[in-house]
Design a protein around this motif. Structure first.
Motif, mmCIF file in Angstrom:
data_model
loop_
_atom_site.group_PDB
_atom_site.id
_atom_site.type_symbol
_atom_site.label_atom_id
_atom_site.label_comp_id
_atom_site.label_asym_id
_atom_site.label_seq_id
_atom_site.Cartn_x
_atom_site.Cartn_y
_atom_site.Cartn_z
ATOM 1 N N MET A 5 -1.028 0.413 16.000
ATOM 2 C CA MET A 5 -0.431 -0.256 14.892
ATOM 3 C C MET A 5 0.212 1.092 14.324
ATOM 4 N N ARG A 6 1.417 0.896 13.626
ATOM 5 C CA ARG A 6 2.024 1.950 12.837
ATOM 6 C C ARG A 6 1.597 1.419 11.421
ATOM 7 N N VAL A 7 0.934 2.514 10.714
ATOM 8 C CA VAL A 7 0.722 2.462 9.429
ATOM 9 C C VAL A 7 1.315 3.507 8.606
ATOM 10 N N ASN A 8 1.814 2.957 7.118
ATOM 11 C CA ASN A 8 2.388 3.686 6.453
ATOM 12 C C ASN A 8 1.581 4.526 5.262
ATOM 13 N N LEU A 9 2.118 5.215 4.472
ATOM 14 C CA LEU A 9 1.103 5.982 3.393
ATOM 15 C C LEU A 9 0.195 5.112 2.725
ATOM 16 N N LEU A 10 0.736 3.723 2.341
ATOM 17 C CA LEU A 10 -0.072 2.950 1.431
ATOM 18 C C LEU A 10 -1.285 2.549 2.212
ATOM 19 N N ASP A 11 -0.906 2.451 3.578
ATOM 20 C CA ASP A 11 -2.069 1.727 4.310
ATOM 21 C C ASP A 11 -3.191 2.937 4.429
ATOM 22 N N ILE A 12 -2.613 4.074 4.554
ATOM 23 C CA ILE A 12 -3.684 5.163 4.757
ATOM 24 C C ILE A 12 -4.461 5.316 3.529
ATOM 25 N N GLN A 13 -3.870 5.202 2.239
ATOM 26 C CA GLN A 13 -4.443 5.238 0.796
ATOM 27 C C GLN A 13 -5.370 4.196 0.983
ATOM 28 N N ILE A 14 -5.069 3.028 1.202
ATOM 29 C CA ILE A 14 -6.030 1.722 1.250
ATOM 30 C C ILE A 14 -7.249 1.990 2.139
ATOM 31 N N LEU A 15 -7.149 2.640 3.300
ATOM 32 C CA LEU A 15 -8.125 2.820 4.475
ATOM 33 C C LEU A 15 -8.971 3.991 3.639
ATOM 34 N N ARG A 16 -8.480 4.861 3.044
ATOM 35 C CA ARG A 16 -9.373 6.201 2.494
ATOM 36 C C ARG A 16 -10.200 5.533 1.573
ATOM 37 N N ARG A 17 -9.672 4.808 0.642
ATOM 38 C CA ARG A 17 -10.625 3.947 -0.377
ATOM 39 C C ARG A 17 -11.513 3.074 0.350
ATOM 40 N N LEU A 18 -11.291 2.302 1.182
ATOM 41 C CA LEU A 18 -12.394 1.499 1.693
ATOM 42 C C LEU A 18 -13.338 2.354 2.655
ATOM 43 N N VAL A 19 -13.162 3.350 3.207
ATOM 44 C CA VAL A 19 -13.958 4.193 3.769
ATOM 45 C C VAL A 19 -15.068 4.835 2.732
ATOM 46 N N GLU A 20 -14.130 5.337 1.684
ATOM 47 C CA GLU A 20 -15.027 6.119 0.540
ATOM 48 C C GLU A 20 -15.894 5.258 -0.320
ATOM 49 N N GLN A 21 -15.454 3.973 -0.371
ATOM 50 C CA GLN A 21 -16.318 2.852 -1.226
ATOM 51 C C GLN A 21 -16.086 1.601 -0.315
ATOM 52 N N PRO A 22 -16.982 1.421 0.683
ATOM 53 C CA PRO A 22 -16.862 0.011 1.638
ATOM 54 C C PRO A 22 -17.160 -1.192 0.561
ATOM 55 N N ARG A 23 -17.832 -1.211 -0.327
ATOM 56 C CA ARG A 23 -18.028 -2.473 -1.256
ATOM 57 C C ARG A 23 -16.803 -2.756 -2.306
ATOM 58 N N ILE A 24 -15.914 -2.010 -2.365
ATOM 59 C CA ILE A 24 -14.746 -1.937 -3.411
ATOM 60 C C ILE A 24 -14.337 -3.360 -3.273
ATOM 61 N N GLY A 25 -13.835 -3.907 -4.479
ATOM 62 C CA GLY A 25 -13.160 -5.331 -4.337
ATOM 63 C C GLY A 25 -11.647 -4.952 -4.284
ATOM 64 N N VAL A 26 -11.062 -6.196 -4.082
ATOM 65 C CA VAL A 26 -9.658 -6.004 -3.901
ATOM 66 C C VAL A 26 -8.938 -5.594 -5.406
ATOM 67 N N THR A 27 -9.567 -6.165 -6.548
ATOM 68 C CA THR A 27 -8.796 -6.091 -7.519
ATOM 69 C C THR A 27 -9.194 -4.404 -8.056
ATOM 70 N N GLU A 28 -10.368 -3.908 -7.878
ATOM 71 C CA GLU A 28 -10.589 -2.311 -8.139
ATOM 72 C C GLU A 28 -9.868 -1.675 -7.282
ATOM 73 N N LEU A 29 -9.513 -1.846 -6.056
ATOM 74 C CA LEU A 29 -8.670 -1.119 -4.985
ATOM 75 C C LEU A 29 -7.236 -1.054 -5.689
ATOM 76 N N ALA A 30 -6.808 -2.222 -5.761
ATOM 77 C CA ALA A 30 -5.345 -2.470 -6.501
ATOM 78 C C ALA A 30 -5.308 -1.432 -7.789
#
Length: 162
Positions: A5-30
């Motif tokens: 799957m092709r991912v862009n920079l925003l996808d990479i940034q989202i993945l990085r935050r999810l890896v660093e903080q697996p319990r982060i909520g969508v609101t905090e992620l945003a």
């Protein structure tokens, strides 16, 4: 067609935050990324749906569960029987993953056990799988660099931000 799957920079940034903080909520992620909540939610959903990220569970310390031994078993499998062997390996609960490889073997199996006696039983079960001809076992003594993905994502984010 590629399975990648092709991912862009925003996808990479989202993945990085999810890896660093697996319990982060969508609101905090945003908020951390400076994007709309709906954007974060739809991106995470797409990444999950497309199999880029799996269940956002926590990493489990197998040693804390009593599984003190991890072994990597390289298997030589009879020609044309890899699918059959893999299906049989998938039925062994203490087999954590099976990878198709090149080189000296055909499959690389990661297995765990609480002690040497039970590891021997797991290896016997592996050897009993259809098509398995030969094996070589390596037992993990220490984790010098544990599995990680955060440095890869950070590097990819830097590379794509240029």
């Amino acid at each position: 067609m590629s399975d990648v799957m092709r991912v862009n920079l925003l996808d990479i940034q989202i993945l990085r935050r999810l890896v660093e903080q697996p319990r982060i909520g969508v609101t905090e992620l945003a908020a951390k990324l400076g994007i709309a909540r709906n954007t974060a939610h739809s991106r995470v959903e797409r990444l999950e749906r497309d199999g880029v990220i799996g269940h956002r569970g926590r990493e489990v310390d197998l040693g804390a569960l009593g599984f003190e031994l991890t072994a990597f078993v390289t298997l030589e499998v009879a020609q044309g029987r890899i699918a059959e062997a893999s299906a049989a390996l998938a039925t062994i609960p203490r087999v954590l993953e099976v990878l198709g490889i090149t080189g000296q073997g055909d499959l690389l199996v990661r297995a765990v056990a609480p002690n040497g006696k039970q590891l021997h039983e797991v290896i016997d079960s592996i050897l009993a799988c259809p098509g398995v001809r030969r094996s070589t076992t390596s037992i993990v003594l220490t984790h010098q660099v544990p599995f990680r993905i955060a440095p890869l994502l950070a590097d990819e984010e830097r590379r794509r931000s240029r």
